[in-house]
Scaffold this active site. Structure first.
Site, PDB file in Angstrom:
ATOM      1  N   GLU A  31       0.750  -1.360  -0.218  1.00  0.00           N
ATOM      2  CA  GLU A  31      -0.162   0.116   0.105  1.00  0.00           C
ATOM      3  C   GLU A  31       1.015   0.398   0.208  1.00  0.00           C
ATOM      4  OE1 GLU A  31      -3.327  -0.355   2.598  1.00  0.00           O
ATOM      5  OE2 GLU A  31      -4.568  -2.162   1.552  1.00  0.00           O
ATOM      6  N   TYR A  69     -11.428  -4.580   0.003  1.00  0.00           N
ATOM      7  CA  TYR A  69     -11.748  -5.014   0.967  1.00  0.00           C
ATOM      8  C   TYR A  69     -13.691  -4.559   1.465  1.00  0.00           C
ATOM      9  CZ  TYR A  69      -8.247  -5.776   3.717  1.00  0.00           C
ATOM     10  OH  TYR A  69      -6.654  -5.843   4.570  1.00  0.00           O
ATOM     11  N   GLU A  72      -5.110  -8.729  -0.777  1.00  0.00           N
ATOM     12  CA  GLU A  72      -5.363  -8.496   0.330  1.00  0.00           C
ATOM     13  C   GLU A  72      -7.041  -8.438   0.406  1.00  0.00           C
ATOM     14  OE1 GLU A  72      -4.144  -5.296   3.822  1.00  0.00           O
ATOM     15  OE2 GLU A  72      -2.198  -5.612   3.451  1.00  0.00           O
TER      16      GLU A  72
HETATM   17  O1  AHR Z   1      -5.100  -6.093   6.533  1.00  0.00           O
HETATM   18  C1  AHR Z   1      -5.469  -5.321   7.487  1.00  0.00           C
HETATM   19  C2  AHR Z   1      -4.332  -3.993   6.803  1.00  0.00           C
HETATM   20  O2  AHR Z   1      -4.792  -3.655   5.794  1.00  0.00           O
HETATM   21  C3  AHR Z   1      -3.446  -4.293   6.420  1.00  0.00           C
HETATM   22  O3  AHR Z   1      -2.131  -3.980   7.097  1.00  0.00           O
HETATM   23  C4  AHR Z   1      -3.166  -3.298   5.503  1.00  0.00           C
HETATM   24  O4  AHR Z   1      -2.384  -3.679   4.135  1.00  0.00           O
HETATM   25  C5  AHR Z   1      -4.319  -3.087   4.947  1.00  0.00           C
HETATM   26  O5  AHR Z   1      -4.499  -1.278   4.456  1.00  0.00           O
END
Ligand code: AHR
Length: 512
Positions: free
Chosen positions: A193, A261, A316
Protein backbone atom coordinates in the site's frame (compact mmCIF):
# COMPACT_ATOMS: atom_id res chain seq x y z
CA UNK A 1 -53.12 -13.11 -29.25
CA UNK A 2 -56.00 -13.56 -26.77
CA UNK A 3 -55.52 -11.81 -23.42
CA UNK A 4 -55.47 -15.15 -21.53
CA UNK A 5 -52.73 -16.51 -23.87
CA UNK A 6 -50.75 -13.34 -23.40
CA UNK A 7 -50.94 -13.73 -19.63
CA UNK A 8 -49.77 -17.37 -19.83
CA UNK A 9 -46.96 -16.31 -22.19
CA UNK A 10 -45.95 -13.49 -19.88
CA UNK A 11 -46.05 -15.79 -16.86
CA UNK A 12 -43.85 -18.42 -18.57
CA UNK A 13 -41.46 -15.73 -19.75
CA UNK A 14 -41.15 -14.19 -16.30
CA UNK A 15 -40.90 -17.50 -14.47
CA UNK A 16 -38.07 -18.72 -16.71
CA UNK A 17 -36.29 -15.42 -16.12
CA UNK A 18 -36.93 -15.75 -12.40
CA UNK A 19 -34.72 -18.84 -12.20
CA UNK A 20 -31.02 -18.84 -13.03
CA UNK A 21 -29.82 -20.58 -16.20
CA UNK A 22 -26.22 -21.51 -16.75
CA UNK A 23 -24.40 -22.88 -19.78
CA UNK A 24 -21.28 -24.86 -18.85
CA UNK A 25 -18.71 -25.33 -21.63
CA UNK A 26 -17.30 -28.52 -20.21
CA UNK A 27 -14.84 -29.16 -23.05
CA UNK A 28 -13.44 -25.68 -23.71
CA UNK A 29 -11.09 -25.04 -20.80
CA UNK A 30 -7.85 -23.25 -21.68
CA UNK A 31 -6.76 -21.41 -18.54
CA UNK A 32 -5.31 -22.95 -15.40
CA UNK A 33 -6.69 -21.67 -12.10
CA UNK A 34 -3.49 -20.99 -10.19
CA UNK A 35 -3.61 -22.59 -6.77
CA UNK A 36 -2.08 -19.35 -5.51
CA UNK A 37 -5.50 -17.67 -5.83
CA UNK A 38 -6.24 -19.57 -2.61
CA UNK A 39 -3.45 -17.88 -0.62
CA UNK A 40 -3.58 -16.46 2.90
CA UNK A 41 -2.06 -13.53 4.75
CA UNK A 42 -0.59 -13.37 8.26
CA UNK A 43 0.49 -9.98 9.59
CA UNK A 44 2.09 -8.95 12.87
CA UNK A 45 -1.25 -7.56 13.93
CA UNK A 46 -3.23 -8.25 17.09
CA UNK A 47 -3.36 -11.96 17.87
CA UNK A 48 -2.64 -13.27 14.38
CA UNK A 49 1.01 -14.26 14.87
CA UNK A 50 1.49 -14.17 18.66
CA UNK A 51 -1.15 -16.29 20.41
CA UNK A 52 -2.89 -17.27 17.18
CA UNK A 53 -0.09 -19.01 15.31
CA UNK A 54 2.96 -18.79 17.56
CA UNK A 55 3.02 -19.62 21.24
CA UNK A 56 6.76 -19.54 21.66
CA UNK A 57 7.60 -23.04 22.70
CA UNK A 58 8.58 -21.97 26.25
CA UNK A 59 6.29 -22.71 29.16
CA UNK A 60 3.07 -22.95 27.22
CA UNK A 61 0.74 -25.92 27.70
CA UNK A 62 -0.53 -25.50 24.12
CA UNK A 63 0.93 -28.27 21.94
CA UNK A 64 3.35 -26.82 19.40
CA UNK A 65 6.21 -27.60 17.06
CA UNK A 66 9.00 -25.01 17.28
CA UNK A 67 6.49 -22.67 18.87
CA UNK A 68 3.84 -23.02 16.13
CA UNK A 69 0.53 -24.39 17.41
CA UNK A 70 -0.07 -27.96 16.30
CA UNK A 71 -3.81 -27.42 15.87
CA UNK A 72 -3.15 -24.51 13.51
CA UNK A 73 -0.65 -26.56 11.49
CA UNK A 74 -3.19 -29.36 11.04
CA UNK A 75 -6.02 -27.00 10.09
CA UNK A 76 -3.89 -25.09 7.57
CA UNK A 77 -2.58 -28.31 6.02
CA UNK A 78 -6.16 -29.46 5.44
CA UNK A 79 -6.91 -26.16 3.77
CA UNK A 80 -4.03 -26.76 1.28
CA UNK A 81 -2.68 -23.25 1.76
CA UNK A 82 -0.63 -22.61 -1.40
CA UNK A 83 1.15 -19.46 -0.19
CA UNK A 84 1.28 -17.36 2.94
CA UNK A 85 1.98 -13.62 2.84
CA UNK A 86 4.01 -12.13 5.73
CA UNK A 87 4.88 -9.96 7.74
CA UNK A 88 2.33 -7.34 6.55
CA UNK A 89 0.39 -5.35 5.55
CA UNK A 90 1.22 -1.96 6.92
CA UNK A 91 3.62 -3.67 9.33
CA UNK A 92 5.86 -4.71 6.40
CA UNK A 93 6.99 -1.13 5.75
CA UNK A 94 8.02 -0.71 9.39
CA UNK A 95 9.72 -4.11 9.69
CA UNK A 96 13.47 -4.60 9.65
CA UNK A 97 14.07 -8.27 9.05
CA UNK A 98 17.54 -8.36 10.61
CA UNK A 99 15.88 -7.60 13.99
CA UNK A 100 14.11 -10.97 13.73
CA UNK A 101 17.07 -13.35 13.25
CA UNK A 102 19.71 -14.81 15.55
CA UNK A 103 19.44 -15.66 19.27
CA UNK A 104 16.07 -14.47 20.57
CA UNK A 105 17.58 -12.85 23.63
CA UNK A 106 19.56 -10.52 21.37
CA UNK A 107 16.66 -9.48 19.17
CA UNK A 108 15.64 -5.85 19.67
CA UNK A 109 12.03 -4.89 20.38
CA UNK A 110 10.00 -2.31 18.53
CA UNK A 111 6.61 -0.68 18.90
CA UNK A 112 4.07 -1.86 16.34
CA UNK A 113 2.72 1.62 15.64
CA UNK A 114 0.20 0.62 13.01
CA UNK A 115 -1.56 -1.92 15.17
CA UNK A 116 -2.39 -0.90 18.72
CA UNK A 117 1.17 0.21 19.65
CA UNK A 118 1.85 -3.34 20.85
CA UNK A 119 5.47 -4.11 21.72
CA UNK A 120 6.90 -6.50 19.16
CA UNK A 121 9.76 -8.57 20.54
CA UNK A 122 10.75 -10.02 17.17
CA UNK A 123 10.69 -13.56 18.54
CA UNK A 124 8.80 -14.63 15.41
CA UNK A 125 11.09 -13.76 12.51
CA UNK A 126 12.34 -15.08 9.18
CA UNK A 127 13.38 -18.57 10.42
CA UNK A 128 10.17 -19.03 12.41
CA UNK A 129 7.96 -17.91 9.50
CA UNK A 130 9.73 -19.97 6.86
CA UNK A 131 9.66 -22.95 9.24
CA UNK A 132 5.87 -22.52 9.53
CA UNK A 133 5.56 -22.49 5.74
CA UNK A 134 7.56 -25.72 5.54
CA UNK A 135 5.35 -27.32 8.18
CA UNK A 136 2.10 -26.51 6.37
CA UNK A 137 3.50 -27.07 2.85
CA UNK A 138 2.89 -23.46 1.71
CA UNK A 139 5.16 -21.25 -0.35
CA UNK A 140 6.30 -18.09 1.40
CA UNK A 141 5.32 -14.68 0.07
CA UNK A 142 7.54 -12.14 1.83
CA UNK A 143 6.54 -8.46 1.83
CA UNK A 144 9.61 -6.22 1.74
CA UNK A 145 10.03 -2.85 3.39
CA UNK A 146 10.13 0.06 0.94
CA UNK A 147 8.50 2.76 3.10
CA UNK A 148 11.17 2.89 5.84
CA UNK A 149 13.76 0.43 4.56
CA UNK A 150 16.56 0.51 2.03
CA UNK A 151 17.33 -1.14 -1.26
CA UNK A 152 20.29 -2.85 0.41
CA UNK A 153 18.11 -4.23 3.22
CA UNK A 154 15.65 -5.86 0.85
CA UNK A 155 18.38 -7.11 -1.45
CA UNK A 156 20.08 -8.69 1.60
CA UNK A 157 16.82 -10.41 2.61
CA UNK A 158 16.59 -12.04 -0.82
CA UNK A 159 20.20 -13.23 -0.45
CA UNK A 160 19.71 -14.39 3.13
CA UNK A 161 16.80 -16.65 2.19
CA UNK A 162 17.98 -17.79 -1.24
CA UNK A 163 21.77 -17.77 -1.60
CA UNK A 164 23.91 -20.93 -1.41
CA UNK A 165 25.29 -21.90 2.03
CA UNK A 166 28.19 -19.76 3.18
CA UNK A 167 28.22 -17.69 0.00
CA UNK A 168 28.86 -14.04 0.80
CA UNK A 169 27.91 -12.32 4.06
CA UNK A 170 24.22 -13.32 3.89
CA UNK A 171 24.98 -16.96 3.07
CA UNK A 172 27.36 -17.06 6.05
CA UNK A 173 24.92 -15.31 8.39
CA UNK A 174 22.13 -17.75 7.58
CA UNK A 175 24.33 -20.77 8.23
CA UNK A 176 25.59 -19.16 11.44
CA UNK A 177 21.93 -18.84 12.51
CA UNK A 178 21.40 -22.56 12.03
CA UNK A 179 20.00 -22.88 8.52
CA UNK A 180 22.24 -24.48 5.94
CA UNK A 181 19.92 -24.95 2.97
CA UNK A 182 18.42 -21.90 1.26
CA UNK A 183 14.64 -21.67 1.43
CA UNK A 184 14.43 -20.42 -2.17
CA UNK A 185 11.63 -17.97 -1.51
CA UNK A 186 9.96 -17.15 -4.82
CA UNK A 187 7.30 -14.56 -4.02
CA UNK A 188 8.38 -11.06 -2.93
CA UNK A 189 6.26 -7.99 -2.36
CA UNK A 190 8.05 -4.69 -2.97
CA UNK A 191 6.35 -2.55 -0.33
CA UNK A 192 2.70 -2.59 0.68
CA UNK A 193 0.00 0.00 0.00
CA UNK A 194 2.68 2.47 -1.05
CA UNK A 195 -0.16 4.92 -1.77
CA UNK A 196 -1.01 4.88 1.98
CA UNK A 197 0.62 3.29 5.04
CA UNK A 198 3.61 2.23 2.90
CA UNK A 199 4.78 5.82 2.37
CA UNK A 200 1.91 7.91 0.95
CA UNK A 201 3.61 7.98 -2.43
CA UNK A 202 2.27 9.11 -5.76
CA UNK A 203 2.26 6.36 -8.38
CA UNK A 204 4.90 8.10 -10.53
CA UNK A 205 7.28 8.27 -7.54
CA UNK A 206 6.56 4.70 -6.40
CA UNK A 207 7.12 3.39 -9.94
CA UNK A 208 10.66 4.84 -9.87
CA UNK A 209 11.27 3.46 -6.37
CA UNK A 210 9.99 0.10 -7.52
CA UNK A 211 12.38 0.00 -10.48
CA UNK A 212 15.31 0.68 -8.17
CA UNK A 213 14.33 -1.95 -5.58
CA UNK A 214 13.44 -4.54 -8.22
CA UNK A 215 16.82 -4.12 -9.93
CA UNK A 216 18.65 -5.28 -6.81
CA UNK A 217 16.25 -8.15 -6.16
CA UNK A 218 17.18 -10.00 -9.31
CA UNK A 219 18.45 -13.58 -9.22
CA UNK A 220 22.11 -13.12 -9.88
CA UNK A 221 22.59 -16.67 -11.08
CA UNK A 222 19.22 -16.59 -12.84
CA UNK A 223 18.49 -20.22 -11.94
CA UNK A 224 15.72 -19.68 -9.41
CA UNK A 225 13.43 -17.08 -10.81
CA UNK A 226 11.97 -14.81 -8.17
CA UNK A 227 8.52 -13.29 -8.57
CA UNK A 228 8.39 -9.59 -7.67
CA UNK A 229 5.03 -8.08 -6.84
CA UNK A 230 4.69 -4.30 -7.09
CA UNK A 231 2.47 -2.54 -4.59
CA UNK A 232 -0.79 -1.93 -6.41
CA UNK A 233 -4.00 0.01 -6.43
CA UNK A 234 -6.46 0.73 -3.68
CA UNK A 235 -9.79 -0.63 -5.00
CA UNK A 236 -10.83 1.19 -8.11
CA UNK A 237 -7.85 3.56 -8.38
CA UNK A 238 -7.30 2.84 -12.08
CA UNK A 239 -4.68 5.58 -12.39
CA UNK A 240 -2.28 3.67 -10.12
CA UNK A 241 -2.39 0.64 -12.41
CA UNK A 242 -2.11 2.81 -15.53
CA UNK A 243 1.05 4.53 -14.24
CA UNK A 244 2.67 1.32 -13.01
CA UNK A 245 2.05 -0.48 -16.29
CA UNK A 246 3.26 2.53 -18.27
CA UNK A 247 6.39 3.31 -16.21
CA UNK A 248 7.73 -0.11 -15.20
CA UNK A 249 9.23 -2.34 -17.92
CA UNK A 250 7.38 -5.66 -18.16
CA UNK A 251 10.55 -7.67 -17.49
CA UNK A 252 10.98 -6.00 -14.09
CA UNK A 253 7.60 -6.87 -12.57
CA UNK A 254 6.04 -10.32 -12.34
CA UNK A 255 2.94 -9.20 -10.45
CA UNK A 256 1.02 -6.04 -9.64
CA UNK A 257 -1.10 -6.04 -6.54
CA UNK A 258 -4.63 -4.83 -5.76
CA UNK A 259 -6.44 -4.51 -2.43
CA UNK A 260 -10.22 -4.47 -2.08
CA UNK A 261 -12.18 -5.02 1.14
CA UNK A 262 -15.97 -5.52 1.23
CA UNK A 263 -16.68 -2.50 3.40
CA UNK A 264 -19.80 -0.33 3.13
CA UNK A 265 -18.54 2.69 5.05
CA UNK A 266 -14.96 3.02 6.33
CA UNK A 267 -15.97 5.33 9.16
CA UNK A 268 -18.86 3.13 10.38
CA UNK A 269 -18.02 -0.44 9.46
CA UNK A 270 -20.80 -2.02 11.54
CA UNK A 271 -20.83 -5.12 13.70
CA UNK A 272 -19.54 -8.46 12.40
CA UNK A 273 -22.52 -10.32 13.85
CA UNK A 274 -25.36 -7.84 14.47
CA UNK A 275 -26.58 -6.72 11.07
CA UNK A 276 -29.83 -6.62 9.14
CA UNK A 277 -30.66 -7.59 5.57
CA UNK A 278 -30.26 -4.00 4.35
CA UNK A 279 -26.65 -4.07 5.58
CA UNK A 280 -26.10 -7.57 4.25
CA UNK A 281 -27.04 -6.71 0.67
CA UNK A 282 -24.80 -3.62 0.80
CA UNK A 283 -21.85 -5.74 1.97
CA UNK A 284 -22.50 -8.23 -0.81
CA UNK A 285 -22.64 -5.39 -3.31
CA UNK A 286 -19.11 -4.46 -2.21
CA UNK A 287 -18.07 -8.09 -2.61
CA UNK A 288 -19.56 -8.21 -6.14
CA UNK A 289 -17.65 -5.00 -6.87
CA UNK A 290 -14.48 -7.14 -7.00
CA UNK A 291 -15.65 -8.42 -10.39
CA UNK A 292 -15.91 -4.92 -11.83
CA UNK A 293 -12.64 -3.75 -10.28
CA UNK A 294 -10.68 -6.77 -11.52
CA UNK A 295 -12.22 -6.42 -15.00
CA UNK A 296 -11.20 -2.76 -15.23
CA UNK A 297 -7.66 -3.21 -13.88
CA UNK A 298 -7.22 -6.19 -16.23
CA UNK A 299 -8.29 -4.08 -19.21
CA UNK A 300 -5.56 -1.52 -18.41
CA UNK A 301 -3.01 -4.30 -17.98
CA UNK A 302 -4.10 -5.84 -21.31
CA UNK A 303 -3.29 -2.56 -23.04
CA UNK A 304 0.37 -2.68 -21.95
CA UNK A 305 0.72 -6.43 -21.54
CA UNK A 306 -1.51 -8.25 -24.04
CA UNK A 307 0.34 -11.52 -23.43
CA UNK A 308 -0.60 -11.36 -19.74
CA UNK A 309 2.95 -11.75 -18.41
CA UNK A 310 2.21 -9.68 -15.32
CA UNK A 311 -0.19 -11.26 -12.83
CA UNK A 312 -2.84 -9.27 -11.00
CA UNK A 313 -2.21 -10.16 -7.34
CA UNK A 314 -5.18 -9.46 -5.07
CA UNK A 315 -3.10 -9.85 -1.94
CA UNK A 316 -5.68 -8.42 0.46
CA UNK A 317 -9.42 -9.08 0.30
CA UNK A 318 -12.29 -9.89 2.65
CA UNK A 319 -14.87 -8.40 5.00
CA UNK A 320 -13.86 -5.78 7.57
CA UNK A 321 -16.14 -4.79 10.47
CA UNK A 322 -15.85 -3.14 13.89
CA UNK A 323 -13.82 -5.22 16.34
CA UNK A 324 -15.63 -7.51 18.79
CA UNK A 325 -16.79 -5.47 21.82
CA UNK A 326 -14.17 -5.31 24.55
CA UNK A 327 -11.21 -6.11 22.28
CA UNK A 328 -8.35 -3.79 21.32
CA UNK A 329 -9.55 -1.58 18.41
CA UNK A 330 -6.06 -1.82 16.90
CA UNK A 331 -6.15 -5.62 16.82
CA UNK A 332 -8.96 -6.08 14.28
CA UNK A 333 -10.46 -9.17 15.91
CA UNK A 334 -13.90 -9.95 14.45
CA UNK A 335 -16.33 -12.88 14.39
CA UNK A 336 -17.19 -14.58 11.13
CA UNK A 337 -20.77 -15.36 10.05
CA UNK A 338 -22.57 -16.83 7.06
CA UNK A 339 -22.26 -13.37 5.50
CA UNK A 340 -18.49 -13.95 5.41
CA UNK A 341 -18.99 -17.37 3.88
CA UNK A 342 -20.96 -15.65 1.11
CA UNK A 343 -18.19 -13.08 0.56
CA UNK A 344 -15.66 -15.92 0.32
CA UNK A 345 -17.65 -18.09 -2.12
CA UNK A 346 -18.52 -15.15 -4.35
CA UNK A 347 -14.98 -13.70 -4.37
CA UNK A 348 -13.35 -17.04 -5.12
CA UNK A 349 -15.76 -17.56 -8.03
CA UNK A 350 -14.77 -14.12 -9.33
CA UNK A 351 -11.06 -14.99 -9.07
CA UNK A 352 -11.57 -18.35 -10.76
CA UNK A 353 -13.41 -16.70 -13.63
CA UNK A 354 -10.57 -14.16 -14.02
CA UNK A 355 -7.84 -16.79 -13.74
CA UNK A 356 -6.14 -15.59 -16.92
CA UNK A 357 -4.99 -12.44 -15.07
CA UNK A 358 -5.57 -13.05 -11.35
CA UNK A 359 -2.91 -15.59 -10.44
CA UNK A 360 -2.31 -14.88 -6.75
CA UNK A 361 -4.71 -13.72 -4.03
CA UNK A 362 -4.57 -13.59 -0.25
CA UNK A 363 -7.50 -13.53 2.14
CA UNK A 364 -6.99 -11.07 5.02
CA UNK A 365 -6.14 -12.63 7.44
CA UNK A 366 -5.39 -16.17 8.61
CA UNK A 367 -5.97 -16.22 12.39
CA UNK A 368 -7.84 -13.83 14.75
CA UNK A 369 -7.71 -10.84 12.38
CA UNK A 370 -10.41 -9.57 9.96
CA UNK A 371 -12.05 -12.34 7.88
CA UNK A 372 -10.06 -15.06 9.59
CA UNK A 373 -10.32 -18.73 8.73
CA UNK A 374 -9.35 -19.66 12.30
CA UNK A 375 -10.09 -18.09 15.69
CA UNK A 376 -8.31 -19.00 18.90
CA UNK A 377 -8.98 -18.48 22.57
CA UNK A 378 -6.00 -19.69 24.61
CA UNK A 379 -5.85 -23.45 23.96
CA UNK A 380 -9.16 -23.50 22.05
CA UNK A 381 -9.38 -23.18 18.30
CA UNK A 382 -12.39 -22.92 15.97
CA UNK A 383 -12.80 -23.00 12.21
CA UNK A 384 -14.95 -20.22 10.76
CA UNK A 385 -17.55 -20.51 7.96
CA UNK A 386 -14.93 -18.85 5.72
CA UNK A 387 -12.52 -21.70 6.50
CA UNK A 388 -15.11 -24.20 5.30
CA UNK A 389 -15.69 -22.36 2.03
CA UNK A 390 -11.94 -22.18 1.36
CA UNK A 391 -11.65 -25.89 2.11
CA UNK A 392 -14.62 -26.81 -0.13
CA UNK A 393 -13.16 -24.71 -2.96
CA UNK A 394 -9.64 -26.13 -2.84
CA UNK A 395 -10.73 -28.64 -5.50
CA UNK A 396 -10.25 -25.80 -8.02
CA UNK A 397 -6.55 -25.38 -7.20
CA UNK A 398 -4.48 -25.83 -10.38
CA UNK A 399 -7.52 -27.21 -12.26
CA UNK A 400 -8.54 -25.97 -15.71
CA UNK A 401 -11.14 -23.23 -15.68
CA UNK A 402 -14.31 -24.15 -17.60
CA UNK A 403 -16.18 -21.19 -19.08
CA UNK A 404 -19.71 -20.59 -17.78
CA UNK A 405 -22.42 -18.27 -19.08
CA UNK A 406 -24.62 -17.26 -16.17
CA UNK A 407 -28.05 -15.73 -16.57
CA UNK A 408 -29.24 -14.87 -13.09
CA UNK A 409 -32.15 -12.93 -11.65
CA UNK A 410 -31.30 -10.15 -9.26
CA UNK A 411 -31.50 -10.31 -5.52
CA UNK A 412 -33.41 -7.16 -4.56
CA UNK A 413 -33.79 -5.63 -1.11
CA UNK A 414 -34.92 -2.05 -0.52
CA UNK A 415 -33.20 0.13 -3.09
CA UNK A 416 -30.36 -2.31 -3.67
CA UNK A 417 -30.07 -5.02 -6.29
CA UNK A 418 -27.24 -7.41 -7.12
CA UNK A 419 -26.97 -10.65 -9.13
CA UNK A 420 -28.41 -13.46 -6.99
CA UNK A 421 -26.25 -16.32 -8.16
CA UNK A 422 -22.55 -16.74 -8.90
CA UNK A 423 -20.95 -19.79 -10.52
CA UNK A 424 -17.50 -21.05 -11.49
CA UNK A 425 -16.34 -24.43 -12.75
CA UNK A 426 -13.13 -26.34 -13.40
CA UNK A 427 -11.82 -29.73 -14.47
CA UNK A 428 -8.98 -31.33 -12.53
CA UNK A 429 -6.22 -33.71 -13.61
CA UNK A 430 -8.31 -36.78 -12.78
CA UNK A 431 -10.99 -35.53 -15.15
CA UNK A 432 -13.44 -34.56 -12.39
CA UNK A 433 -15.48 -31.42 -13.06
CA UNK A 434 -16.28 -29.22 -10.07
CA UNK A 435 -18.94 -26.53 -10.06
CA UNK A 436 -19.19 -24.03 -7.22
CA UNK A 437 -22.47 -22.17 -6.82
CA UNK A 438 -23.28 -19.31 -4.47
CA UNK A 439 -26.81 -18.09 -3.83
CA UNK A 440 -26.36 -14.68 -2.20
CA UNK A 441 -30.12 -14.10 -1.96
CA UNK A 442 -31.01 -13.91 1.73
CA UNK A 443 -34.57 -15.18 1.40
CA UNK A 444 -35.12 -17.09 -1.86
CA UNK A 445 -33.89 -20.51 -2.87
CA UNK A 446 -32.90 -20.77 -6.52
CA UNK A 447 -33.52 -23.66 -8.90
CA UNK A 448 -30.54 -23.39 -11.19
CA UNK A 449 -30.58 -25.15 -14.56
CA UNK A 450 -27.15 -25.96 -15.96
CA UNK A 451 -26.95 -26.89 -19.63
CA UNK A 452 -23.78 -28.94 -20.04
CA UNK A 453 -22.11 -28.66 -23.45
CA UNK A 454 -19.32 -30.89 -24.65
CA UNK A 455 -19.32 -33.64 -22.00
CA UNK A 456 -21.62 -36.12 -20.36
CA UNK A 457 -21.49 -37.27 -16.79
CA UNK A 458 -22.71 -40.37 -14.98
CA UNK A 459 -22.51 -39.39 -11.35
CA UNK A 460 -22.86 -36.33 -9.21
CA UNK A 461 -22.05 -35.60 -5.58
CA UNK A 462 -21.80 -32.41 -3.61
CA UNK A 463 -21.35 -30.52 -0.36
CA UNK A 464 -23.20 -27.51 0.99
CA UNK A 465 -22.47 -24.85 3.58
CA UNK A 466 -25.63 -23.27 4.97
CA UNK A 467 -27.24 -22.29 8.25
CA UNK A 468 -30.57 -21.05 9.62
CA UNK A 469 -29.62 -17.42 9.96
CA UNK A 470 -27.25 -15.16 8.09
CA UNK A 471 -25.90 -13.97 11.43
CA UNK A 472 -24.98 -17.51 12.57
CA UNK A 473 -21.34 -18.18 13.44
CA UNK A 474 -19.15 -20.79 15.09
CA UNK A 475 -18.27 -19.95 18.68
CA UNK A 476 -15.97 -21.47 21.27
CA UNK A 477 -19.03 -23.01 22.95
CA UNK A 478 -20.62 -24.17 19.69
CA UNK A 479 -17.68 -24.68 17.31
CA UNK A 480 -19.47 -26.87 14.75
CA UNK A 481 -22.71 -24.98 14.34
CA UNK A 482 -21.75 -24.31 10.71
CA UNK A 483 -19.87 -26.95 8.79
CA UNK A 484 -20.22 -28.52 5.34
CA UNK A 485 -22.69 -31.35 4.88
CA UNK A 486 -23.45 -33.59 1.97
CA UNK A 487 -25.75 -32.09 -0.63
CA UNK A 488 -28.65 -33.88 -2.29
CA UNK A 489 -30.29 -30.99 -4.17
CA UNK A 490 -28.82 -31.77 -7.60
CA UNK A 491 -30.14 -34.10 -10.31
CA UNK A 492 -28.84 -34.92 -13.74
CA UNK A 493 -31.03 -35.73 -16.72
CA UNK A 494 -29.03 -36.14 -19.91
CA UNK A 495 -27.07 -32.94 -20.27
CA UNK A 496 -29.35 -30.94 -17.99
CA UNK A 497 -28.29 -30.50 -14.41
CA UNK A 498 -30.82 -29.06 -11.96
CA UNK A 499 -29.55 -27.69 -8.66
CA UNK A 500 -31.69 -26.22 -5.91
CA UNK A 501 -29.56 -23.88 -3.84
CA UNK A 502 -31.09 -22.62 -0.55
CA UNK A 503 -30.86 -18.94 0.42
CA UNK A 504 -27.39 -17.71 1.49
CA UNK A 505 -25.58 -20.95 0.88
CA UNK A 506 -22.55 -22.25 -0.97
CA UNK A 507 -22.59 -25.54 -2.90
CA UNK A 508 -19.69 -27.37 -4.55
CA UNK A 509 -20.56 -30.25 -6.91
CA UNK A 510 -18.31 -32.98 -8.30
CA UNK A 511 -19.31 -34.50 -11.65
CA UNK A 512 -17.77 -37.70 -13.03
O1 AHR B 1 -5.16 -6.23 6.62
C1 AHR B 1 -5.11 -5.12 7.45
C2 AHR B 1 -4.46 -3.92 6.76
O2 AHR B 1 -5.25 -3.51 5.69
C3 AHR B 1 -3.12 -4.15 6.15
O3 AHR B 1 -2.08 -4.06 7.07
C4 AHR B 1 -3.03 -3.07 5.13
O4 AHR B 1 -2.22 -3.42 4.03
C5 AHR B 1 -4.48 -2.83 4.74
O5 AHR B 1 -4.79 -1.49 4.76
Amino acid sequence: MKISHFIIFLFLGLSSFAQPRVVLHADSGKTRISRHIYGHFAEHLGRCIYDGIYVGGGNTAIPNVNGVRTDIIEALKKLKVPNLRWPGGCFADAYHWKDGIGPKKDRPSMVNRWWGATVEDNSFGTHEFLGLCEQIGAEAYLAGNVGSGTVQELSDWVDYTNIEPNKGPMGKLRVQNGREKPWNVRYWGVGNESWGCGGNMKPEYYAMQYRQYATFMADWDNSKKIFRVASGANGDDMNWTEVMMRDVPLNMMEGLSLHHYSVINWSAKGSATQFDEATYIKTMKQAWKMDDIVTRHSAIMDKYDPRKRVALVVDEWGGWYEVEPGTNPGHLYQQNTMRDAMIAGLTLNIFNNHADRVRIANLAQTVNVLQAVILTDKEKMILTPTYHVMEMYNVHQDATLLPVEVNTPDYVYGDEKIPAVSVSASKNEEGITHISLVNVDASKKHDITIDIKGASFKSISGRILSSNKLQDYNSFTNPDKIKPSSFSGASLSGNMLKVTVPPFSVVVLALK
